[in-house]
Write a protein that holds these residues in place. Structure first.
Motif, PDB file in Angstrom:
ATOM      1  N   ARG A 425       0.712  -1.147   0.020  1.00  0.00           N
ATOM      2  CA  ARG A 425      -0.043  -0.159  -0.096  1.00  0.00           C
ATOM      3  C   ARG A 425       0.873   1.137  -0.108  1.00  0.00           C
ATOM      4  O   ARG A 425       0.440   2.295   0.042  1.00  0.00           O
ATOM      5  N   GLN A 426       2.252   0.958  -0.146  1.00  0.00           N
ATOM      6  CA  GLN A 426       3.074   2.203  -0.117  1.00  0.00           C
ATOM      7  C   GLN A 426       3.116   2.860   1.429  1.00  0.00           C
ATOM      8  O   GLN A 426       2.931   4.178   1.441  1.00  0.00           O
ATOM      9  N   ASN A 427       2.823   2.210   2.440  1.00  0.00           N
ATOM     10  CA  ASN A 427       2.965   2.670   3.544  1.00  0.00           C
ATOM     11  C   ASN A 427       1.867   3.655   4.135  1.00  0.00           C
ATOM     12  O   ASN A 427       0.782   3.584   3.662  1.00  0.00           O
ATOM     13  N   VAL A 428       2.312   5.154   4.320  1.00  0.00           N
ATOM     14  CA  VAL A 428       1.414   6.049   4.709  1.00  0.00           C
ATOM     15  C   VAL A 428       0.637   6.413   3.438  1.00  0.00           C
ATOM     16  O   VAL A 428      -0.605   7.001   3.856  1.00  0.00           O
ATOM     17  N   LYS A 429       0.820   6.135   2.318  1.00  0.00           N
ATOM     18  CA  LYS A 429      -0.090   6.492   1.348  1.00  0.00           C
ATOM     19  C   LYS A 429      -1.623   5.905   1.515  1.00  0.00           C
ATOM     20  O   LYS A 429      -2.436   6.200   1.037  1.00  0.00           O
ATOM     21  N   GLY A 430      -1.402   4.777   2.040  1.00  0.00           N
ATOM     22  CA  GLY A 430      -2.673   3.802   2.119  1.00  0.00           C
ATOM     23  C   GLY A 430      -3.348   3.477   0.877  1.00  0.00           C
ATOM     24  O   GLY A 430      -4.516   3.555   0.664  1.00  0.00           O
ATOM     25  N   LEU A 431      -2.464   3.033  -0.277  1.00  0.00           N
ATOM     26  CA  LEU A 431      -3.147   2.895  -1.661  1.00  0.00           C
ATOM     27  C   LEU A 431      -3.691   1.371  -1.621  1.00  0.00           C
ATOM     28  O   LEU A 431      -3.353   0.652  -0.833  1.00  0.00           O
ATOM     29  N   LEU A 447     -13.668   5.317   2.740  1.00  0.00           N
ATOM     30  CA  LEU A 447     -12.608   6.586   2.669  1.00  0.00           C
ATOM     31  C   LEU A 447     -13.203   7.577   2.535  1.00  0.00           C
ATOM     32  O   LEU A 447     -12.907   8.670   3.110  1.00  0.00           O
ATOM     33  N   ALA A 448     -13.824   7.843   1.376  1.00  0.00           N
ATOM     34  CA  ALA A 448     -14.378   9.142   0.850  1.00  0.00           C
ATOM     35  C   ALA A 448     -15.382   9.822   1.676  1.00  0.00           C
ATOM     36  O   ALA A 448     -15.421  10.692   2.118  1.00  0.00           O
ATOM     37  N   GLU A 449     -16.373   8.639   2.318  1.00  0.00           N
ATOM     38  CA  GLU A 449     -17.403   9.339   2.995  1.00  0.00           C
ATOM     39  C   GLU A 449     -16.631   9.647   4.432  1.00  0.00           C
ATOM     40  O   GLU A 449     -17.304  10.783   5.017  1.00  0.00           O
ATOM     41  N   ALA A 450     -15.710   9.028   4.696  1.00  0.00           N
ATOM     42  CA  ALA A 450     -15.029   9.521   6.253  1.00  0.00           C
ATOM     43  C   ALA A 450     -14.217  10.876   5.924  1.00  0.00           C
ATOM     44  O   ALA A 450     -14.629  11.838   6.982  1.00  0.00           O
ATOM     45  N   ALA A 451     -13.848  11.060   4.696  1.00  0.00           N
ATOM     46  CA  ALA A 451     -13.073  12.312   4.545  1.00  0.00           C
ATOM     47  C   ALA A 451     -14.289  13.451   4.494  1.00  0.00           C
ATOM     48  O   ALA A 451     -13.962  14.710   4.774  1.00  0.00           O
ATOM     49  N   TYR A 452     -15.460  13.229   3.883  1.00  0.00           N
ATOM     50  CA  TYR A 452     -16.285  14.018   3.639  1.00  0.00           C
ATOM     51  C   TYR A 452     -17.092  14.492   4.913  1.00  0.00           C
ATOM     52  O   TYR A 452     -17.330  15.872   5.085  1.00  0.00           O
ATOM     53  N   ILE A 453     -17.408  13.620   5.843  1.00  0.00           N
ATOM     54  CA  ILE A 453     -18.310  13.898   6.847  1.00  0.00           C
ATOM     55  C   ILE A 453     -17.728  14.164   8.114  1.00  0.00           C
ATOM     56  O   ILE A 453     -18.273  14.640   9.173  1.00  0.00           O
ATOM     57  N   ARG A 459      -8.763  15.574  13.989  1.00  0.00           N
ATOM     58  CA  ARG A 459      -7.600  15.295  13.598  1.00  0.00           C
ATOM     59  C   ARG A 459      -7.568  14.411  12.365  1.00  0.00           C
ATOM     60  O   ARG A 459      -6.918  14.497  11.419  1.00  0.00           O
ATOM     61  N   LEU A 460      -8.596  13.466  12.523  1.00  0.00           N
ATOM     62  CA  LEU A 460      -8.590  12.546  11.262  1.00  0.00           C
ATOM     63  C   LEU A 460      -9.105  13.064  10.304  1.00  0.00           C
ATOM     64  O   LEU A 460      -9.004  12.267   9.114  1.00  0.00           O
ATOM     65  N   LYS A 461      -9.992  14.172  10.090  1.00  0.00           N
ATOM     66  CA  LYS A 461     -10.318  14.688   8.838  1.00  0.00           C
ATOM     67  C   LYS A 461      -9.213  14.666   7.873  1.00  0.00           C
ATOM     68  O   LYS A 461      -9.414  14.400   6.738  1.00  0.00           O
ATOM     69  N   SER A 462      -8.111  15.612   8.215  1.00  0.00           N
ATOM     70  CA  SER A 462      -7.163  15.657   7.381  1.00  0.00           C
ATOM     71  C   SER A 462      -6.339  14.392   6.884  1.00  0.00           C
ATOM     72  O   SER A 462      -5.692  14.303   5.711  1.00  0.00           O
ATOM     73  N   HIS A 463      -6.363  13.396   7.891  1.00  0.00           N
ATOM     74  CA  HIS A 463      -5.784  12.053   7.676  1.00  0.00           C
ATOM     75  C   HIS A 463      -6.438  11.512   6.628  1.00  0.00           C
ATOM     76  O   HIS A 463      -5.857  10.950   5.547  1.00  0.00           O
ATOM     77  N   PHE A 464      -7.779  11.174   6.447  1.00  0.00           N
ATOM     78  CA  PHE A 464      -8.393  10.588   5.764  1.00  0.00           C
ATOM     79  C   PHE A 464      -8.387  11.468   4.329  1.00  0.00           C
ATOM     80  O   PHE A 464      -8.333  10.667   3.398  1.00  0.00           O
ATOM     81  N   GLN A 466      -6.020  13.084   3.050  1.00  0.00           N
ATOM     82  CA  GLN A 466      -4.758  12.775   2.626  1.00  0.00           C
ATOM     83  C   GLN A 466      -4.549  11.429   1.872  1.00  0.00           C
ATOM     84  O   GLN A 466      -3.981  11.120   1.009  1.00  0.00           O
ATOM     85  N   ILE A 467      -5.060  10.505   2.650  1.00  0.00           N
ATOM     86  CA  ILE A 467      -5.179   9.081   2.034  1.00  0.00           C
ATOM     87  C   ILE A 467      -6.131   9.197   0.858  1.00  0.00           C
ATOM     88  O   ILE A 467      -5.681   8.384  -0.140  1.00  0.00           O
ATOM     89  N   LEU A 468      -7.078   9.603   0.741  1.00  0.00           N
ATOM     90  CA  LEU A 468      -7.990   9.602  -0.295  1.00  0.00           C
ATOM     91  C   LEU A 468      -7.378  10.195  -1.460  1.00  0.00           C
ATOM     92  O   LEU A 468      -7.184   9.906  -2.577  1.00  0.00           O
ATOM     93  N   ASN A 469      -6.811  11.534  -1.161  1.00  0.00           N
ATOM     94  CA  ASN A 469      -5.927  12.277  -2.422  1.00  0.00           C
ATOM     95  C   ASN A 469      -4.774  11.289  -2.930  1.00  0.00           C
ATOM     96  O   ASN A 469      -4.655  11.182  -4.276  1.00  0.00           O
TER      97      ASN A 469
END
Length: 661
Positions: A425-431, A447-453, A459-464, A466-469
């Protein structure tokens, strides 16, 4: 803007009824700082407390939790409250002291190996710092948590209690949300624990369970009321507004859910399978089981039944199954942050692979989770995966604003990340690219729903995000912006080419992925729109490509190259011809001769056309999203699909009944 209906489900009139619900808003509909009020059908104005949780990119409100006290609800009637701009903000004050002066108490007890462990919400409110989830004069919700401990103060290393106390000072009532967890990510010797559970609220035992086997990395939840009974009110939302907001897929709002389907939901909601740490509600206990079923889709079938009917039976099942999502061993909480463990904090964490795979070169520490205490100490009655994973908690959190459901969404989104090898998954990228295509689809959805809502303050907002992007960047680099990518518009990474000795792929899995990308684009993640347009060419071709026939546009498998090492075909017509005999290809598309050869009706698609989870049904969401972005070609493909002669009766299971916007 929109409205909400309140049904009095009791046979008596209720007065001063406290309610709290979640509400999404379309982009630009409610700007930051604008006051919102409620207007009942008789013209009465109801003050609203609006706890804003997430905003759109333009600063307007995306999701909020709204609280009110309804003056009265006549017996067995429904009242409509419009949400309107303007009015006066509610006034007043509240405090933990006010709650305590009303005699509040709540505690959890677990008798484990003859030893009594407990946690007291009232003690925690008095002695520790509470986190505030809702704050205002109508409703304030305080959250506290602590390990279960003995009377002498010995703390259990794994078991902990979490309380969310929602206090309505105007009516002197509190909702008490009790969660018991066994889910620390890095606590040594994780295992199942068997104990006798007892929850006490206001001095009365309100829940008992003898011999509860609390699974490892799992949690259970119960909700009670203090200083009075639970209000008998069912909140009903404006479905059309929810769909138009694009927070949810565009299900066919003209569809009427069959009464028989709602009755069946109610009948199924019984027995041990709806008990915590036993079953999973209406979800499949063995998640990897194959075949069509109603828990697979962008939303599960029961969730769509609730969304389109606003029936309280469907609501009960939707919220109840989301409660029971805690039973799965997919919950890993970080003691350092008190949040679901995050890939950005532990980029090498995993439940698979070798311990050496988890070495973080930056910290010099391994991030493998501790092994189970004993060989059989972590066995459970449930098996989960990402390839068949339902959307448990997104809709429940959206419509209730309950923190428990938010964390369920976050737990599952992160589990999908670390249930893979860190290197793949390339570690932190979460592919997600190394998984089955359907696993990529449902993991991307969650993942998209978690990032959206997820709330903006979390703090997890930016984490989700980043992984989505990272994932969207990978897909766009591999496909959308890659001139060497296949010309068919199909996903070929991971285990995509596992059919017909490596020459074939599964269009229905690919359709799952396309629909997940379309949903992600609807949520406002622009990088998904470009990917959707690239993917949509496959959907269009299967309905309209020259030299092919849409009758078999949704097959179980499609040959996309001559053999496992040869190049991909450059047109869908080549793939179609490689999948069928020359005699079949020669038949006139949609003719009686073709129908006879397939033993189908004229105009009937292959792949179980009448089934609500057949391959044409699986294709429908992908085609709907295709029609949204592909102009005339997309609309033509949709028209061909809708002219088929045999269609499912979605009134009994509507999870694939998505239509273009």
């Amino acid at each position: 803007m929109t409205d909400v209906r309140f049904e009095n489900t009791s046979a008596t009139t209720q007065t001063n009824v406290p309610v709290t619900f979640g509400q999404v808003f379309a982009v630009g509909h409610l700007k930051a700082g604008e006051q919102l009020s409620g207007r009942l059908d008789d013209g009465t104005t109801v003050p609203l407390q609006v706890d804003v949780k997430a905003k759109h990119a333009d600063g307007s409100i995306r999701h909020a939790v709204i609280s009110a006290v309804l003056p009265s609800l006549a017996a067995s009637t429904t009242r409509t409250m419009s949400l309107v701009k303007g009015g006066t903000a509610p006034t007043g004050s509240t405090s933990i002291d006010m709650l305590m002066r009303n005699g509040f108490s709540a505690s959890v007890h677990a008798k484990l190996n003859g030893v009594d462990y407990y946690a007291s919400a009232d003690d925690l409110l008095k002695r520790s710092s509470a986190t505030t989830w809702l704050s205002g004069p109508i409703a304030t919700e305080w959250q506290v948590h602590a390990p279960l401990q003995t009377a002498s103060g010995v703390q259990h290393p794994h078991l902990q209690a979490r309380f969310a106390i929602r206090w309505f000072p105007g009516v002197n009532k509190a909702r008490v949300d009790v969660v018991v967890e066994n889910d620390w990510a890095y606590e040594p010797s994780p295992q199942n624990f068997t104990y006798d559970a007892n929850v006490i609220v206001g001095g009365k035992s309100v829940y008992t369970k003898t011999g509860m086997v609390h699974f490892n990395h799992a949690r259970w939840r119960k909700v009670f009321w203090f200083n009075g009974t639970e209000p008998q009110v069912d909140v009903k939302f404006n479905t059309a507004y929810l769909l138009d907001s694009k927070a949810l897929p565009n299900y066919d709002r003209s569809l009427k859910i069959a009464e028989s389907a709602l009755t069946t939901l109610q009948k199924r909601w019984t027995g041990s399978n709806i008990e915590p740490m036993v079953g999973a509600g209406l979800a499949e206990n063995y998640m990897p089981a194959t075949g069509g079923r109603d828990d697979i889709g962008l939303l599960p079938g029961w969730g769509v039944s609730y969304l389109l009917s606003m029936d309280k039976r469907a609501r009960m099942v939707t919220m109840g199954t989301a409660d029971l999502a805690g039973t799965w061993s997919a919950h890993y909480r970080d003691k350092l942050t008190d949040k679901p463990v995050s890939l950005l904090d532990y980029p090498y964490m995993t439940i698979y692979g070798q311990a050496s795979d988890t070495m973080n070169p930056t910290t010099g520490k391994r991030e493998a989770f501790p092994a189970c205490a004993t060989t059989d100490g972590c066995k459970t009655t449930l098996t989960h995966d990402s390839a068949h994973q339902p959307a448990f908690a997104y809709l429940p959190y959206m419509l209730t604003g309950d923190y428990y459901y938010l964390e369920e969404l976050q737990f599952w989104a992160m589990w999908n990340q670390f249930s893979s090898n860190p290197g793949y998954r390339q570690n932190v990228k979460g592919l997600l690219q190394q998984e089955q295509v359907r696993a990529q689809a449902w993991s991307l959805r969650t993942l998209a729903e978690a990032a959206y809502i997820t709330p903006d303050s979390d703090r997890l907002k930016s984490h989700f995000t980043q992984i989505l992007n990272s994932n969207l960047d990978w897909y766009n680099a591999t496909y959308t912006n890659n001139t060497s990518a296949n010309k068919l518009g199909i996903i070929v990474n991971g285990y995509a080419l596992g059919y017909n000795n490596g020459s074939g792929m599964a269009p229905w899995m690919d359709d799952f992925f396309t629909s997940a990308v379309g949903h992600t684009a609807d949520l406002g993640f622009d990088k998904a729109t470009a990917l959707l347009k690239w993917k949509a060419q496959f959907s269009v071709a299967r309905m309209t490509a020259p030299g092919t026939c849409w009758i078999d546009g949704a097959p179980y498998a499609l040959n996309v190259r001559t053999n496992s090492t040869s190049p991909f075909f450059t047109t869908y017509a080549e793939a179609y011809k490689a999948t069928h005999t020359s005699d079949f290809v020669a038949l006139a598309c949609g003719s009686s001769a073709m129908a006879a050869s397939l033993k189908l009706k004229v105009g009937e698609m292959t792949g179980y056309a009448a089934a609500t989870a057949g391959y044409p049904a699986n294709m429908q969401p992908a085609l709907a999203y295709t029609a949204n972005v592909m102009g005339t070609a997309g609309k033509t493909a949709w028209a061909v699909f809708m002219n088929r002669s045999v269609k499912p009766d979605y009134s009994t299971a509507a999870q694939f009944d998505i239509v273009p916007r």
